[in-house]
Design a protein around this motif. Structure first.
Motif, PDB file in Angstrom:
ATOM      1  N   UNK A 183       0.833  -1.201   0.000  1.00  0.00           N
ATOM      2  CA  UNK A 183       0.000   0.000   0.000  1.00  0.00           C
ATOM      3  C   UNK A 183       0.867   1.251   0.000  1.00  0.00           C
ATOM      4  N   UNK A 184       1.931   1.239   0.792  1.00  0.00           N
ATOM      5  CA  UNK A 184       2.825   2.397   0.858  1.00  0.00           C
ATOM      6  C   UNK A 184       3.481   2.671  -0.488  1.00  0.00           C
ATOM      7  N   UNK A 185       3.948   1.628  -1.150  1.00  0.00           N
ATOM      8  CA  UNK A 185       4.578   1.783  -2.469  1.00  0.00           C
ATOM      9  C   UNK A 185       3.559   2.335  -3.466  1.00  0.00           C
ATOM     10  N   UNK A 186       2.339   1.798  -3.427  1.00  0.00           N
ATOM     11  CA  UNK A 186       1.277   2.256  -4.332  1.00  0.00           C
ATOM     12  C   UNK A 186       0.949   3.735  -4.099  1.00  0.00           C
ATOM     13  N   UNK A 187       0.822   4.119  -2.824  1.00  0.00           N
ATOM     14  CA  UNK A 187       0.501   5.510  -2.500  1.00  0.00           C
ATOM     15  C   UNK A 187       1.623   6.457  -2.929  1.00  0.00           C
ATOM     16  N   UNK A 188       2.869   6.055  -2.717  1.00  0.00           N
ATOM     17  CA  UNK A 188       4.004   6.899  -3.101  1.00  0.00           C
ATOM     18  C   UNK A 188       4.033   7.129  -4.610  1.00  0.00           C
TER      19      UNK A 188
END
Length: 195
Positions: A87-92
């Motif tokens: 999720x963090x990678x996607x949001x970034x």
């Protein structure tokens, strides 16, 4: 903007969630808190969850009077079960203009070393930690003095969604524990009447 990500199944969202999120955004250097509704936590049985769209609606109702708190269904379209690192990678990638930070309770920090790619998360993201009550002494974790871990002196909220679901199933009046519009929606839809 500095965004704090507050992950949860929010099944249902209650005044404890709101108090913690609001405290975090008002008394830290975070600009907004995104309440990320998790479709399926790897640690929870999916059968006990309300449908994703209903939990998103509950979070939307709960946060509509708080301009710095935003509901997020970003995980709904990601592979399940959801892992925070994905999720963090996607949001970034989707929001490169924002700096994302994790929000978690002290109890989650104690098991953080079991998370998928936790070393990468610690390298790339700050983690804001709110306190929990312990029966004995607070457990020491390997992250206690880590430069990316930021304890926040937030109010300790001993309200759980499990308690609320059981209380509703037992026909108890728990309206004070839920935002008014959340209670109305749950009541109208007859949610949690059976546990």
């Amino acid at each position: 903007m500095k965004i704090g990500l507050y992950f949860g199944t929010f099944n249902p969202i209650h005044v404890g969630h709101l108090a913690i999120a609001n405290h975090m955004v008002e008394f830290s250097d975070l600009d907004e808190i995104w309440m990320v509704i998790t479709p399926h936590s790897p640690f929870k049985k999916k059968s006990t969850l309300l449908a994703d769209n209903h939990r998103y609606q509950l979070v939307s109702l709960a946060t509509e009077d708080y301009p710095k708190l935003k509901p997020s269904k970003i995980e709904f379209d990601l592979p399940q079960p959801n892992y925070t690192i994905n999720t963090l990678v996607h949001l970034a990638e989707k929001h490169p203009q924002h700096q994302f930070n994790l929000i978690m309770g002290e109890d989650n920090l104690a098991s953080f070393h079991k998370w998928k790619n936790y070393e990468v998360i610690l390298e790339e993201y700050n983690i804001y930690v709110y306190p929990r009550i312990y029966a004995g002494e607070k457990p020491i974790t390997r992250f206690d003095n880590h430069p990316k871990i930021h304890p926040v002196d937030a109010p300790i909220m001993e309200i759980s969604s499990t308690f609320i679901r059981k209380a509703i199933a037992n026909h108890k009046n728990i309206q004070p524990l839920l935002p008014c519009k959340v209670w109305q929606y749950i009541d109208e839809m007859n949610f949690y009447k059976e546990f």
